[in-house]
Design a protein around this motif. Sequence first.
Motif, PDB file in Angstrom:
ATOM      1  N   LEU A 182      11.812  -2.280  -3.535  1.00  0.00           N
ATOM      2  CA  LEU A 182      10.590  -3.062  -3.398  1.00  0.00           C
ATOM      3  C   LEU A 182      10.470  -4.094  -4.511  1.00  0.00           C
ATOM      4  O   LEU A 182      10.874  -3.852  -5.649  1.00  0.00           O
ATOM      5  N   SER A 183       9.867  -5.223  -4.184  1.00  0.00           N
ATOM      6  CA  SER A 183       9.552  -6.218  -5.201  1.00  0.00           C
ATOM      7  C   SER A 183       8.352  -5.751  -6.012  1.00  0.00           C
ATOM      8  O   SER A 183       7.669  -4.789  -5.646  1.00  0.00           O
ATOM      9  N   GLU A 184       8.073  -6.445  -7.121  1.00  0.00           N
ATOM     10  CA  GLU A 184       6.914  -6.087  -7.947  1.00  0.00           C
ATOM     11  C   GLU A 184       5.632  -6.132  -7.121  1.00  0.00           C
ATOM     12  O   GLU A 184       4.792  -5.238  -7.194  1.00  0.00           O
ATOM     13  N   ARG A 185       5.448  -7.191  -6.319  1.00  0.00           N
ATOM     14  CA  ARG A 185       4.234  -7.331  -5.520  1.00  0.00           C
ATOM     15  C   ARG A 185       4.161  -6.260  -4.441  1.00  0.00           C
ATOM     16  O   ARG A 185       3.092  -5.708  -4.166  1.00  0.00           O
ATOM     17  N   GLU A 186       5.298  -5.929  -3.837  1.00  0.00           N
ATOM     18  CA  GLU A 186       5.312  -4.880  -2.822  1.00  0.00           C
ATOM     19  C   GLU A 186       4.926  -3.535  -3.422  1.00  0.00           C
ATOM     20  O   GLU A 186       4.238  -2.735  -2.781  1.00  0.00           O
ATOM     21  N   ARG A 187       5.329  -3.291  -4.663  1.00  0.00           N
ATOM     22  CA  ARG A 187       4.939  -2.040  -5.320  1.00  0.00           C
ATOM     23  C   ARG A 187       3.424  -1.987  -5.515  1.00  0.00           C
ATOM     24  O   ARG A 187       2.806  -0.930  -5.330  1.00  0.00           O
ATOM     25  N   GLU A 188       2.839  -3.100  -5.910  1.00  0.00           N
ATOM     26  CA  GLU A 188       1.393  -3.143  -6.106  1.00  0.00           C
ATOM     27  C   GLU A 188       0.662  -2.874  -4.798  1.00  0.00           C
ATOM     28  O   GLU A 188      -0.298  -2.092  -4.753  1.00  0.00           O
ATOM     29  N   VAL A 189       1.102  -3.544  -3.729  1.00  0.00           N
ATOM     30  CA  VAL A 189       0.482  -3.345  -2.415  1.00  0.00           C
ATOM     31  C   VAL A 189       0.671  -1.903  -1.960  1.00  0.00           C
ATOM     32  O   VAL A 189      -0.270  -1.261  -1.473  1.00  0.00           O
ATOM     33  N   MET A 190       1.873  -1.385  -2.115  1.00  0.00           N
ATOM     34  CA  MET A 190       2.167  -0.008  -1.710  1.00  0.00           C
ATOM     35  C   MET A 190       1.235   0.978  -2.389  1.00  0.00           C
ATOM     36  O   MET A 190       0.652   1.857  -1.744  1.00  0.00           O
ATOM     37  N   ARG A 191       1.073   0.834  -3.694  1.00  0.00           N
ATOM     38  CA  ARG A 191       0.263   1.784  -4.455  1.00  0.00           C
ATOM     39  C   ARG A 191      -1.197   1.749  -4.000  1.00  0.00           C
ATOM     40  O   ARG A 191      -1.829   2.795  -3.822  1.00  0.00           O
ATOM     41  N   LEU A 192      -1.747   0.556  -3.802  1.00  0.00           N
ATOM     42  CA  LEU A 192      -3.150   0.436  -3.402  1.00  0.00           C
ATOM     43  C   LEU A 192      -3.383   0.935  -1.982  1.00  0.00           C
ATOM     44  O   LEU A 192      -4.366   1.629  -1.705  1.00  0.00           O
ATOM     45  N   ILE A 193      -2.482   0.587  -1.082  1.00  0.00           N
ATOM     46  CA  ILE A 193      -2.610   1.053   0.307  1.00  0.00           C
ATOM     47  C   ILE A 193      -2.510   2.576   0.355  1.00  0.00           C
ATOM     48  O   ILE A 193      -3.280   3.258   1.047  1.00  0.00           O
TER      49      ILE A 193
ATOM     50  N   MET B 263       2.954  -5.201   3.412  1.00  0.00           N
ATOM     51  CA  MET B 263       2.878  -3.827   3.924  1.00  0.00           C
ATOM     52  C   MET B 263       3.978  -3.571   4.952  1.00  0.00           C
ATOM     53  O   MET B 263       4.633  -2.520   4.942  1.00  0.00           O
ATOM     54  N   SER B 264       4.198  -4.525   5.842  1.00  0.00           N
ATOM     55  CA  SER B 264       5.269  -4.387   6.843  1.00  0.00           C
ATOM     56  C   SER B 264       6.621  -4.242   6.158  1.00  0.00           C
ATOM     57  O   SER B 264       7.458  -3.426   6.553  1.00  0.00           O
ATOM     58  N   SER B 265       6.823  -5.032   5.101  1.00  0.00           N
ATOM     59  CA  SER B 265       8.085  -4.984   4.376  1.00  0.00           C
ATOM     60  C   SER B 265       8.261  -3.645   3.664  1.00  0.00           C
ATOM     61  O   SER B 265       9.352  -3.064   3.664  1.00  0.00           O
ATOM     62  N   VAL B 266       7.180  -3.130   3.073  1.00  0.00           N
ATOM     63  CA  VAL B 266       7.231  -1.834   2.384  1.00  0.00           C
ATOM     64  C   VAL B 266       7.620  -0.721   3.353  1.00  0.00           C
ATOM     65  O   VAL B 266       8.506   0.091   3.078  1.00  0.00           O
ATOM     66  N   LEU B 267       6.950  -0.669   4.507  1.00  0.00           N
ATOM     67  CA  LEU B 267       7.248   0.379   5.491  1.00  0.00           C
ATOM     68  C   LEU B 267       8.691   0.276   5.979  1.00  0.00           C
ATOM     69  O   LEU B 267       9.370   1.299   6.154  1.00  0.00           O
ATOM     70  N   ARG B 268       9.147  -0.942   6.189  1.00  0.00           N
ATOM     71  CA  ARG B 268      10.517  -1.135   6.670  1.00  0.00           C
ATOM     72  C   ARG B 268      11.526  -0.683   5.620  1.00  0.00           C
ATOM     73  O   ARG B 268      12.479   0.049   5.922  1.00  0.00           O
ATOM     74  N   LYS B 269      11.338  -1.091   4.374  1.00  0.00           N
ATOM     75  CA  LYS B 269      12.287  -0.753   3.313  1.00  0.00           C
ATOM     76  C   LYS B 269      12.314   0.745   3.009  1.00  0.00           C
ATOM     77  O   LYS B 269      13.364   1.296   2.667  1.00  0.00           O
ATOM     78  N   LEU B 270      11.163   1.394   3.118  1.00  0.00           N
ATOM     79  CA  LEU B 270      11.089   2.828   2.825  1.00  0.00           C
ATOM     80  C   LEU B 270      11.310   3.685   4.064  1.00  0.00           C
ATOM     81  O   LEU B 270      11.258   4.913   3.979  1.00  0.00           O
ATOM     82  N   GLN B 271      11.509   3.022   5.203  1.00  0.00           N
ATOM     83  CA  GLN B 271      11.765   3.702   6.472  1.00  0.00           C
ATOM     84  C   GLN B 271      10.604   4.639   6.839  1.00  0.00           C
ATOM     85  O   GLN B 271      10.813   5.794   7.228  1.00  0.00           O
ATOM     86  N   LEU B 272       9.400   4.102   6.709  1.00  0.00           N
ATOM     87  CA  LEU B 272       8.181   4.828   7.074  1.00  0.00           C
ATOM     88  C   LEU B 272       7.515   4.096   8.228  1.00  0.00           C
ATOM     89  O   LEU B 272       7.783   2.921   8.475  1.00  0.00           O
ATOM     90  N   SER B 273       6.618   4.795   8.930  1.00  0.00           N
ATOM     91  CA  SER B 273       6.040   4.190  10.132  1.00  0.00           C
ATOM     92  C   SER B 273       4.531   4.004  10.089  1.00  0.00           C
ATOM     93  O   SER B 273       3.960   3.397  10.997  1.00  0.00           O
ATOM     94  N   SER B 274       3.850   4.517   9.053  1.00  0.00           N
ATOM     95  CA  SER B 274       2.396   4.411   9.036  1.00  0.00           C
ATOM     96  C   SER B 274       1.846   4.531   7.624  1.00  0.00           C
ATOM     97  O   SER B 274       2.556   4.961   6.700  1.00  0.00           O
TER      98      SER B 274
END
Length: 230
Positions: A170-181, A205-216
């Motif tokens: 994840l990028s720095e921004r994706e990590r921030e979004v991931m943590r808050l979501i 968020m779409s990118s985070v789910l795709r990279k971590l292979q999660l669906s929700s």
Amino acid sequence: MSSSTEPGAPGAREPRVRVVVVDDHSMFRAGVRSELASAGAASVEVVAEAADVDEAVRAVQTARPDVVLLDVHLPGGGGGEVIRRTHRTVPGTRFLALSVSDAAEDVIGTIRSGARGYVTKTISAVELVDAISRVADGDAVFSPRLAGFVLDAFAGAIQVAEVDSDLDRLSEREREVMRLIARGYAYKEVAKELFISVKTVETHMSSVLRKLQLSSRHELTRWASDRRLL
């Protein structure tokens, strides 16, 4: 540290701790400068500011401060990158993370990079002055909750290698979004917190789910909780 009066001379005072403030929000930097001037005028002096990694590296190398007050998430690579690029060329400088994040991966990652302490932005001005002074003297400074993360990492209760491997995707921004979501923030709340649009939050968020292979969002929350990232 420096002082205009020799120790022991008439009128001598304790030298002030020279500080560089690094944060990508100018209003926050101004607030920190004002709070430190009010609460620690006799003991702390802000000598420079920076908004991103490259600016921070230049400021540290030029000002050669006693302490760098450093945000974890910065444009250009993050707070850890600032430490890695300056700790050898400015060996007398110590780093204290000051961040909105209290996530385990941010705390552990920043300490592994070489920071001497980590406090959150809920800290009071008086407590921050004390933390800066203690770090300048060589102490390690953490709030109790954050110190627990570090102890858990050394004890093996947090699998740091596994966490790092996952987060490297994840990028720095994706990590921030991931943590808050994962903490239950709505998209609008994330957008407000990070000063970005709702559409940008959705894209991350779409990118985070795709990279971590999660669906929700539910799976993301469970994933983050299992790794003690909340």
